[in-house]
Design a protein around this motif. Structure first.
Motif, PDB file in Angstrom:
ATOM      1  N   LEU A  62      42.573 -90.924 -59.868  1.00 19.04           N
ATOM      2  CA  LEU A  62      41.992 -89.656 -59.447  1.00 19.04           C
ATOM      3  C   LEU A  62      43.107 -88.628 -59.307  1.00 19.04           C
ATOM      4  O   LEU A  62      44.018 -88.803 -58.501  1.00 19.04           O
ATOM      5  N   GLU A  63      43.035 -87.570 -60.093  1.00 18.91           N
ATOM      6  CA  GLU A  63      44.065 -86.531 -60.089  1.00 18.91           C
ATOM      7  C   GLU A  63      43.456 -85.196 -59.672  1.00 18.91           C
ATOM      8  O   GLU A  63      42.421 -84.789 -60.196  1.00 18.91           O
ATOM      9  N   GLN A  64      44.084 -84.531 -58.740  1.00 17.45           N
ATOM     10  CA  GLN A  64      43.669 -83.179 -58.400  1.00 17.45           C
ATOM     11  C   GLN A  64      44.361 -82.223 -59.358  1.00 17.45           C
ATOM     12  O   GLN A  64      45.575 -82.089 -59.346  1.00 17.45           O
ATOM     13  N   ILE A  65      43.563 -81.587 -60.213  1.00 24.64           N
ATOM     14  CA  ILE A  65      44.158 -80.724 -61.239  1.00 24.64           C
ATOM     15  C   ILE A  65      44.169 -79.258 -60.841  1.00 24.64           C
ATOM     16  O   ILE A  65      44.848 -78.448 -61.483  1.00 24.64           O
ATOM     17  N   ALA A  66      43.430 -78.908 -59.803  1.00 25.32           N
ATOM     18  CA  ALA A  66      43.463 -77.522 -59.333  1.00 25.32           C
ATOM     19  C   ALA A  66      43.167 -77.497 -57.844  1.00 25.32           C
ATOM     20  O   ALA A  66      42.123 -77.981 -57.403  1.00 25.32           O
ATOM     21  N   ASN A  67      44.081 -76.928 -57.109  1.00 21.97           N
ATOM     22  CA  ASN A  67      43.917 -76.732 -55.672  1.00 21.97           C
ATOM     23  C   ASN A  67      43.942 -75.229 -55.429  1.00 21.97           C
ATOM     24  O   ASN A  67      44.998 -74.607 -55.408  1.00 21.97           O
ATOM     25  N   ILE A  68      42.738 -74.654 -55.297  1.00 29.11           N
ATOM     26  CA  ILE A  68      42.613 -73.200 -55.171  1.00 29.11           C
ATOM     27  C   ILE A  68      42.500 -72.843 -53.700  1.00 29.11           C
ATOM     28  O   ILE A  68      41.594 -73.313 -53.001  1.00 29.11           O
ATOM     29  N   ASN A  69      43.407 -72.031 -53.232  1.00 28.50           N
ATOM     30  CA  ASN A  69      43.465 -71.656 -51.831  1.00 28.50           C
ATOM     31  C   ASN A  69      43.310 -70.147 -51.730  1.00 28.50           C
ATOM     32  O   ASN A  69      44.166 -69.392 -52.217  1.00 28.50           O
ATOM     33  N   MET A  70      42.214 -69.706 -51.118  1.00 28.34           N
ATOM     34  CA  MET A  70      41.982 -68.263 -50.975  1.00 28.34           C
ATOM     35  C   MET A  70      42.733 -67.766 -49.735  1.00 28.34           C
ATOM     36  O   MET A  70      42.168 -67.476 -48.690  1.00 28.34           O
ATOM     37  N   ALA A  71      44.038 -67.671 -49.922  1.00 25.51           N
ATOM     38  CA  ALA A  71      44.938 -67.236 -48.855  1.00 25.51           C
ATOM     39  C   ALA A  71      46.191 -66.653 -49.507  1.00 25.51           C
ATOM     40  O   ALA A  71      46.470 -66.910 -50.686  1.00 25.51           O
ATOM     41  N   PRO A  72      46.959 -65.866 -48.767  1.00 25.30           N
ATOM     42  CA  PRO A  72      48.211 -65.347 -49.325  1.00 25.30           C
ATOM     43  C   PRO A  72      49.179 -66.498 -49.615  1.00 25.30           C
ATOM     44  O   PRO A  72      49.188 -67.518 -48.913  1.00 25.30           O
ATOM     45  N   GLU A  73      49.986 -66.357 -50.611  1.00 29.79           N
ATOM     46  CA  GLU A  73      50.955 -67.390 -50.958  1.00 29.79           C
ATOM     47  C   GLU A  73      52.052 -67.436 -49.900  1.00 29.79           C
ATOM     48  O   GLU A  73      52.591 -66.394 -49.505  1.00 29.79           O
ATOM     49  N   PRO A  74      52.382 -68.625 -49.409  1.00 27.92           N
ATOM     50  CA  PRO A  74      53.480 -68.722 -48.425  1.00 27.92           C
ATOM     51  C   PRO A  74      54.773 -68.150 -49.002  1.00 27.92           C
ATOM     52  O   PRO A  74      55.072 -68.309 -50.192  1.00 27.92           O
ATOM     53  N   LYS A  75      55.516 -67.508 -48.175  1.00 31.27           N
ATOM     54  CA  LYS A  75      56.718 -66.818 -48.652  1.00 31.27           C
ATOM     55  C   LYS A  75      57.880 -67.766 -48.932  1.00 31.27           C
ATOM     56  O   LYS A  75      58.834 -67.393 -49.619  1.00 31.27           O
ATOM     57  N   GLY A  76      57.796 -69.003 -48.426  1.00 28.85           N
ATOM     58  CA  GLY A  76      58.890 -69.932 -48.659  1.00 28.85           C
ATOM     59  C   GLY A  76      60.139 -69.520 -47.882  1.00 28.85           C
ATOM     60  O   GLY A  76      60.080 -68.770 -46.907  1.00 28.85           O
ATOM     61  N   VAL A  77      61.280 -69.999 -48.339  1.00 23.66           N
ATOM     62  CA  VAL A  77      62.543 -69.678 -47.664  1.00 23.66           C
ATOM     63  C   VAL A  77      62.901 -68.229 -47.960  1.00 23.66           C
ATOM     64  O   VAL A  77      62.962 -67.815 -49.114  1.00 23.66           O
ATOM     65  N   GLN A  78      63.127 -67.443 -46.915  1.00 26.94           N
ATOM     66  CA  GLN A  78      63.429 -66.030 -47.067  1.00 26.94           C
ATOM     67  C   GLN A  78      64.926 -65.764 -46.841  1.00 26.94           C
ATOM     68  O   GLN A  78      65.529 -66.282 -45.894  1.00 26.94           O
ATOM     69  N   GLU A  79      65.513 -64.983 -47.717  1.00 22.66           N
ATOM     70  CA  GLU A  79      66.884 -64.534 -47.520  1.00 22.66           C
ATOM     71  C   GLU A  79      66.912 -63.477 -46.421  1.00 22.66           C
ATOM     72  O   GLU A  79      65.950 -62.737 -46.251  1.00 22.66           O
ATOM     73  N   PRO A  80      67.993 -63.409 -45.643  1.00 22.30           N
ATOM     74  CA  PRO A  80      68.070 -62.392 -44.581  1.00 22.30           C
ATOM     75  C   PRO A  80      67.984 -60.994 -45.182  1.00 22.30           C
ATOM     76  O   PRO A  80      68.560 -60.717 -46.226  1.00 22.30           O
TER      77      PRO A  80
END
Length: 829
Positions: A189-207
């Motif tokens: 069983l493979e999840q081929i699409a995970n659709i999230n109706m939310a803003p994309e996380p910003k990840g690691v931010q530079e100062p």
């Protein structure tokens, strides 16, 4: 007359002897076309059957189970050797399911552990036609067609919403906004699409700020932590790219919209999304319906739909996701012909002028959405059988255009394959379309000639009509080998249905059934037989199996003996000439017992107005208004002529008949009612000073308009669950015909009975269910107050505290029709 309203045992019907009304099921006893034609156009009307026992309202309005528990939702088994269907008692919350072999006389009831067998109708089949996948109780099942072996693939509490086979045989399914793939070789069983109706996380931010940058420069610990975070993020991204064991990357599509619909391509690469503003709701906070008999003894505030005056659909936006490259394309609508036309300019100019203002027309993109046909079970997104070619059916929120468009996957642009424009409104039915298997040709229905017809269009070429004429084509089915397209049509008469097929290669058309009433059909999976749900004027629908090119066999016999043995009067279907330029108006006519066209005392009469507006009732099938059919038989036994009219706006007669009420509801229809009264006076010895009318829903609205705008036409009227002000009805129906109140106030004021209530002069009965979530009880409340303020003494009301739009309780039906009958007896005799 008092005996008519007494309680009476249903045994009266069981002992009544059928007099000359028996109908055989064999092909040899079908009426010839010439015989039927005589009933259509001849001035002579058949003599009503004689009856020894009079009907009673208690019989007619009793629990309808006495008529028989008819088969519902019938469809073929996968091997084409049997049929599944359900039966449900009127007061029962549970349906019973059955399977019956085409060569058997009796159906077998399915036990609880067999119910998954009866839920395969909407399954999907792989390209090799060897396996079928379907959803039962929210879980996924797969069936091997050759052996019939069924396997359950999921067992969970979260419902699966859809399933499809992919190229190569894998199965894909989706739950909410998540899409999964089951690999047939490994079972993974493979999840081929995970659709999230939310803003994309910003990840690691530079100062970014001066202070943050200074800290990084001066404090080694903070700089080290930042460096570690960057490296971990880069490592995870690299791993996701090369590690096949990792799930697909999440799609973040923002928090301002929600997914309205999704569709996965057969190759599993593309997902087409339709997004809608998440703030849009089918109701607003104050849209409630009070239930005065709440279970706890208090008044319950039941949520109810928004009104067209307040509803403002935002349209939908299409987005294409490429699962291979993880790229997203926002699909533009510029490729739709007329996407920015001001199609309501003329209407807006007229309304502005009425207010002493001017209107300047300007082009602007229109709001669109996936087509929402009210009758189909297919998707508005149709992929070719393999690969990723796709056709999309879209409609404008303003109701004036329908497009079939192909999508360029690389560019994310639409190309118009067909545009159906209507200055009134595009029909919310007759929109079936799809690909001819293994080709780049599309088939579709369109009303562009004035009637719903079938077309074939090869990409890059002009469309070719496969059917032509003044009749309506519906219920399209592509044959299993893509050699024929099957369809239903009323070619011989607007009120008679038959099944036909047309050869895709040659265009040769052939009639497959010889029926003299109404029917629906389903083609067997092997393409050799038709399952018919067919009725006649006095015969409720039963199931038949018709071998193509062979015999027809009646499969079910569920109509009760009590009903069959009563000598019901079959209404004559007549043509009423229009004196208002409308051509011919079809109607059903019931004649009084002992009818004598030459008798000195003329007959009283009643005209019944069917509901829905866009509905057909003057046909040769058994009426969906079965209680009214029996009530009309009762009225004839009391000396009335009764007429059911398919007034303008009714279904079955083409586009112009449908749109004759555009921006003018209740006026063309009343003209037709006037012609109906005149026809009865000339042909059935009716006294025009003794005619009443009644109807429910749209029929109730029409009763109002007749009594308010033509006060001399009817001597009394009864309006059941009636619309009184179209601004309070729903948007999906009303905005088609009247646009919206903010744009076209003229149409609403012209068409709403409450605006014409001052014209009431004759007795009126208003009856409404308090729990009606279709036509709100408030509709009647507002009109009653208007009539009180107008000091109109000739109306009465009756309310039904536990009833929705379609009444459920036999006691409510009985009370309602006792009042209607009493009104006619008092005012028409």
């Amino acid at each position: 007359m008092t005996g008519l309203l007494q309680n009476s045992a249903l045994s009266v019907l069981t002992i009544a002897i059928l007099s000359g009304c028996a109908v055989s099921d064999s092909n040899s006893n079908i009426q010839s076309l010439a015989q039927v034609n005589q009933a259509w156009v001849g001035p002579a009307l058949a003599t009503p059957p004689k009856v020894d026992e009079l009907l009673t309202l208690n019989q007619i309005m009793a629990d309808p189970d006495w008529m028989g528990l008819l088969a519902k939702g019938a469809y073929w088994s996968d091997d084409s050797q049997s049929v599944y269907f359900a039966r449900q008692a009127h007061a029962s919350p549970i349906r019973d399911y059955y399977n019956q072999g085409v060569d058997q006389d009796i159906a077998s009831s399915l036990s609880l552990n067999q119910l998954h067998l009866a839920d395969q109708q909407h399954g999907v089949i792989n390209s090799e036609i060897t396996r079928k996948a379907y959803i039962y109780q929210g879980n996924l099942f797969v069936k091997e067609l050759a052996s019939g072996k069924t396997s359950q693939l999921t067992k969970q509490n979260t419902n699966i919403d859809g399933v499809r086979f992919l190229d190569g045989g894998d199965i894909a399914f989706w739950q909410g906004d998540q899409i999964f793939r089951i690999h047939q070789d490994s079972g993974m069983l493979e999840q081929i699409a995970n659709i999230n109706m939310a803003p994309e996380p910003k990840g690691v931010q530079e100062p970014e700020t001066y202070i943050a940058k200074q800290q990084q420069r001066l404090i080694k610990y903070l700089a080290l932590q930042q460096d570690k975070a960057n490296k971990k993020q880069a490592y995870k991204e690299d791993l996701n790219k090369v590690d096949p064991s990792m799930a697909s990357k999440t799609w973040y599509l923002g928090d301002k919209e929600v997914v309205s619909d999704l569709s996965l391509s057969p190759d599993g690469r593309y997902v087409l999304l339709s997004l809608i503003d998440k703030e849009y709701s089918w109701r607003s906070e104050h849209d409630i319906m009070p239930n005065y008999l709440g279970k706890a003894g208090y008044v319950d505030a039941v949520p109810a739909r928004a009104r067209v005056a307040e509803d403002n659909p935002p349209g939908e936006r299409l987005v294409l996701l490429d699962l291979d490259t993880h790229t997203k394309k926002d699909i533009t609508i510029e490729g739709l012909s007329g996407f920015d036309e001001d199609v309501l300019a003329k209407v807006k100019r007229e309304n502005a002028k009425a207010k002493g203002e001017s209107y300047k027309s300007e082009k602007a993109p229109r709001k669109i959405q996936l087509m929402q046909d009210w009758g189909w079970s297919q998707s508005a997104v149709q992929w070719q059988s393999s690969g990723n070619g796709v056709a999309i059916m879209l409609e404008a929120i303003d109701n004036k255009d329908r497009w079939i468009a192909s999508l360029d996957m690389g560019k994310g642009t639409l190309k118009t394959e067909h545009r159906l424009h209507d200055n009134a409104w595009v029909n919310y039915t007759f929109n079936q379309f799809g690909w001819v298997t293994g080709t780049d040709s599309l088939y579709y229905l369109s009303e562009e000639t004035g009637y719903s017809h079938l077309y074939l269009k090869q990409q890059g070429k002009e469309a070719e009509p496969l059917t032509q004429g003044e009749f309506v084509v519906s219920s399209v089915t592509l044959g299993p080998k893509a050699e024929f397209i099957y369809y239903k049509a009323n070619k011989a008469h607007p009120g008679i249905d038959n099944v036909y097929r047309v050869s895709i290669a040659t265009g040769k058309d052939e009639q497959l059934t010889q029926w003299d009433g109404q029917l629906d059909y389903k083609l067997s999976p092997d393409g050799n037989s038709l399952l018919l749900n067919a009725s006649r004027r006095t015969e409720p629908a039963e199931l038949f199996v018709k071998v193509i090119g062979g015999d027809r066999k009646q499969l079910t016999h569920y109509t009760s003996e009590a009903f069959k043995n009563y000598p019901w009067q079959a209404p004559e279907v007549v043509v009423v000439p229009s004196s208002h330029g409308a051509g011919e108006v079809y109607a059903r006519v019931y004649l009084p017992q002992g009818y004598d066209k030459t008798r000195a005392e003329k007959y009283p009469a009643v005209i019944f107005n069917h509901g829905a507006g866009y509905l057909q009732n003057a046909h040769y099938g058994f009426s969906g208004y079965f209680r009214e059919f029996m009530f009309h038989n009762l009225l004839t036994q009391q000396g009335y002529v009764v007429m059911d009219m398919d007034y303008r706006g009714s279904k079955g007669y083409g586009r112009d008949w449908r749109t004759a009420v555009y921006r003018n509801m209740g006026h063309p229809e009343v003209e037709d009612l006037k012609d109906g009264v005149s026809w009865m006076a000339a042909n059935t010895n009716v006294d025009t000073a003794k005619v009443g009318t009644y109807g429910g829903s749209y029929g109730g609205f029409l009763t109002f308009m007749a009594l308010f705008t033509e006060p001399e036409l009817f001597q009394a009227g009864a309006a059941l669950r009636p619309v009184t002000d179209w601004a309070h009805y729903n948007a999906s129906y009303t905005s088609n015909i009247l646009n919206t109140p903010d744009v076209d106030a003229i149409a609403y004021e012209r068409s709403s009975p409450i605006e014409h209530a001052q014209g009431l002069e004759k007795p009126l009965l208003i009856m409404s269910g308090v729990l009606d979530d279709n036509v709100f009880f408030q509709d009647s409340v507002r009109l009653v107050q208007r009539l009180i303020e107008l000091e109109k003494p000739m109306f009465e009301t009756a309310i039904y505290p536990v009833e929705p739009h379609g009444f459920k309780q036999p006691s409510s039906w009985l009370d309602e029709y006792r009042r209607i009958y009493k009104l006619f007896e008092q005012e028409l005799k």
